[in-house]
Design a protein around this motif. Structure first.
Motif, PDB file in Angstrom:
ATOM      1  N   GLN A   1       3.189   2.605 -19.091  1.00 51.45           N
ATOM      2  CA  GLN A   1       1.805   2.152 -19.058  1.00 51.45           C
ATOM      3  C   GLN A   1       1.272   2.179 -17.628  1.00 51.45           C
ATOM      4  N   VAL A   2      -0.054   2.204 -17.526  1.00 51.59           N
ATOM      5  CA  VAL A   2      -0.714   2.239 -16.222  1.00 51.59           C
ATOM      6  C   VAL A   2      -1.607   1.007 -16.069  1.00 51.59           C
ATOM      7  N   LEU A   3      -1.437   0.326 -14.959  1.00 50.97           N
ATOM      8  CA  LEU A   3      -2.301  -0.800 -14.605  1.00 50.97           C
ATOM      9  C   LEU A   3      -3.258  -0.350 -13.510  1.00 50.97           C
ATOM     10  N   ARG A   4      -4.534  -0.504 -13.760  1.00 51.55           N
ATOM     11  CA  ARG A   4      -5.537  -0.255 -12.712  1.00 51.55           C
ATOM     12  C   ARG A   4      -6.089  -1.588 -12.235  1.00 51.55           C
ATOM     13  N   ILE A   5      -6.113  -1.781 -10.919  1.00 55.45           N
ATOM     14  CA  ILE A   5      -6.743  -2.952 -10.304  1.00 55.45           C
ATOM     15  C   ILE A   5      -8.008  -2.460  -9.620  1.00 55.45           C
ATOM     16  N   VAL A   6      -9.150  -2.988 -10.025  1.00 54.99           N
ATOM     17  CA  VAL A   6     -10.432  -2.541  -9.501  1.00 54.99           C
ATOM     18  C   VAL A   6     -11.002  -3.612  -8.568  1.00 54.99           C
ATOM     19  N   ASP A   7     -11.271  -3.216  -7.348  1.00 53.25           N
ATOM     20  CA  ASP A   7     -11.889  -4.102  -6.356  1.00 53.25           C
ATOM     21  C   ASP A   7     -13.408  -4.043  -6.570  1.00 53.25           C
ATOM     22  N   LEU A   8     -13.912  -4.915  -7.424  1.00 54.58           N
ATOM     23  CA  LEU A   8     -15.277  -4.773  -7.943  1.00 54.58           C
ATOM     24  C   LEU A   8     -16.343  -4.769  -6.845  1.00 54.58           C
ATOM     25  N   GLU A   9     -16.202  -5.654  -5.862  1.00 51.69           N
ATOM     26  CA  GLU A   9     -17.252  -5.763  -4.841  1.00 51.69           C
ATOM     27  C   GLU A   9     -16.797  -5.280  -3.468  1.00 51.69           C
ATOM     28  N   GLY A  10     -15.526  -4.873  -3.363  1.00 56.20           N
ATOM     29  CA  GLY A  10     -14.993  -4.369  -2.100  1.00 56.20           C
ATOM     30  C   GLY A  10     -14.467  -5.480  -1.208  1.00 56.20           C
ATOM     31  N   GLN A  11     -13.486  -5.105  -0.361  1.00 58.00           N
ATOM     32  CA  GLN A  11     -12.901  -5.985   0.651  1.00 58.00           C
ATOM     33  C   GLN A  11     -12.176  -7.199   0.077  1.00 58.00           C
ATOM     34  N   GLN A  12     -11.719  -7.125  -1.173  1.00 56.17           N
ATOM     35  CA  GLN A  12     -10.998  -8.260  -1.744  1.00 56.17           C
ATOM     36  C   GLN A  12      -9.502  -8.009  -1.666  1.00 56.17           C
ATOM     37  N   ALA A  13      -8.748  -8.914  -1.073  1.00 55.93           N
ATOM     38  CA  ALA A  13      -7.293  -8.792  -1.029  1.00 55.93           C
ATOM     39  C   ALA A  13      -6.707  -9.245  -2.364  1.00 55.93           C
ATOM     40  N   VAL A  14      -5.795  -8.437  -2.911  1.00 53.36           N
ATOM     41  CA  VAL A  14      -5.181  -8.740  -4.206  1.00 53.36           C
ATOM     42  C   VAL A  14      -3.673  -8.833  -4.004  1.00 53.36           C
ATOM     43  N   ASP A  15      -3.164 -10.058  -3.897  1.00 51.61           N
ATOM     44  CA  ASP A  15      -1.742 -10.288  -3.663  1.00 51.61           C
ATOM     45  C   ASP A  15      -0.988 -10.117  -4.979  1.00 51.61           C
ATOM     46  N   THR A  16       0.086  -9.312  -4.945  1.00 53.53           N
ATOM     47  CA  THR A  16       0.732  -8.902  -6.195  1.00 53.53           C
ATOM     48  C   THR A  16       2.251  -8.982  -6.089  1.00 53.53           C
ATOM     49  N   LEU A  17       2.876  -9.481  -7.166  1.00 52.48           N
ATOM     50  CA  LEU A  17       4.330  -9.513  -7.294  1.00 52.48           C
ATOM     51  C   LEU A  17       4.731  -8.781  -8.570  1.00 52.48           C
ATOM     52  N   LEU A  18       5.916  -8.167  -8.549  1.00 54.33           N
ATOM     53  CA  LEU A  18       6.459  -7.479  -9.724  1.00 54.33           C
ATOM     54  C   LEU A  18       7.848  -8.042 -10.025  1.00 54.33           C
TER      55      LEU A  18
END
Length: 212
Positions: A32-49
């Motif tokens: 599967q593919v996960l897309r993370i979209v930065d809707l308004e720009g300049q947003q940091a998205v901290d992610t763990l797997l």
């Protein structure tokens, strides 16, 4: 390196908008593919797997950078586990550079960096803790993370800084799961440095069942 892939958003099997400052988690099956979209720009998205069937296997920033032979995550990067396995691969990226060195903000680090008056503010480590606790994990299970869209220049002398974001509105990154995954996100609440343009904003997560 940037790499664009057009996808039909109406064909996604999952579609959710994470509000500004909030955590999120979800399961991703191999392929599967996960897309993370930065809707308004300049947003940091901290992610763990985490390996979905064995969460003691989890994302390793050190192994990822060693395998990549580079200081940043970009299109083509294999995201490695602490057991040396490929957890996911970045197959599309409109930003061109993502950090995995600077870690996640915490109430304590905010106090050191920005003053004691910020101690009460919500932070990514608290978001992570809220989310991993749903799966029986504790703060001991929170490891070094990926900071999608966050601009962290590394100076020639090795100094690391957090600078103005370079991600444009509606920019995205696509991850193809190379094993069954638990994905945990803190949509960073930080307002004291430029990683969010001093204004945290929502991000959108979508899932497709295949990479094509």
């Amino acid at each position: 390196m940037t790499l664009f892939i057009d996808r039909d958003y109406a064909a996604a099997t999952y579609d959710f908008t994470i509000p500004a400052r909030k955590p999120w988690s979800g399961q991703l099956r191999k392929g599967q593919v996960l897309r993370i979209v930065d809707l308004e720009g300049q947003q940091a998205v901290d992610t763990l797997l985490y390996n979905l069937s064995n969460t003691t296997e989890r994302y390793s920033a050190q192994d990822t950078l060693t395998a990549q032979g580079a200081a940043y995550i970009e299109a083509g990067t294999a995201l490695m586990s602490n057991e040396g396995n490929v957890m996911a691969t970045v197959i599309a990226d409109t930003c061109g550079r993502h950090d995995t060195s600077a870690g996640a903000c915490s109430c304590e680090s905010n106090t050191v960096r920005f003053g004691h008056h910020t101690r009460y503010m919500h932070a990514c480590r608290e978001n992570f803790l809220l989310e991993v606790s749903k799966y029986g994990m504790t703060k001991r299970d929170i490891v070094g993370n990926i900071n999608f869209f966050m601009n962290v220049p590394i100076m020639p002398d090795g100094e690391v800084t957090i600078d103005d974001g370079i991600s444009a509105p509606l920019g995205y990154v696509d991850l193809r799961a190379d094993m069954d995954l638990l994905v945990v996100i803190s949509n960073c609440p930080q307002v004291n440095n430029p990683c969010n343009g001093f204004n945290p904003t929502p991000v959108r997560v979508l899932v497709w069942d295949s990479a094509v």
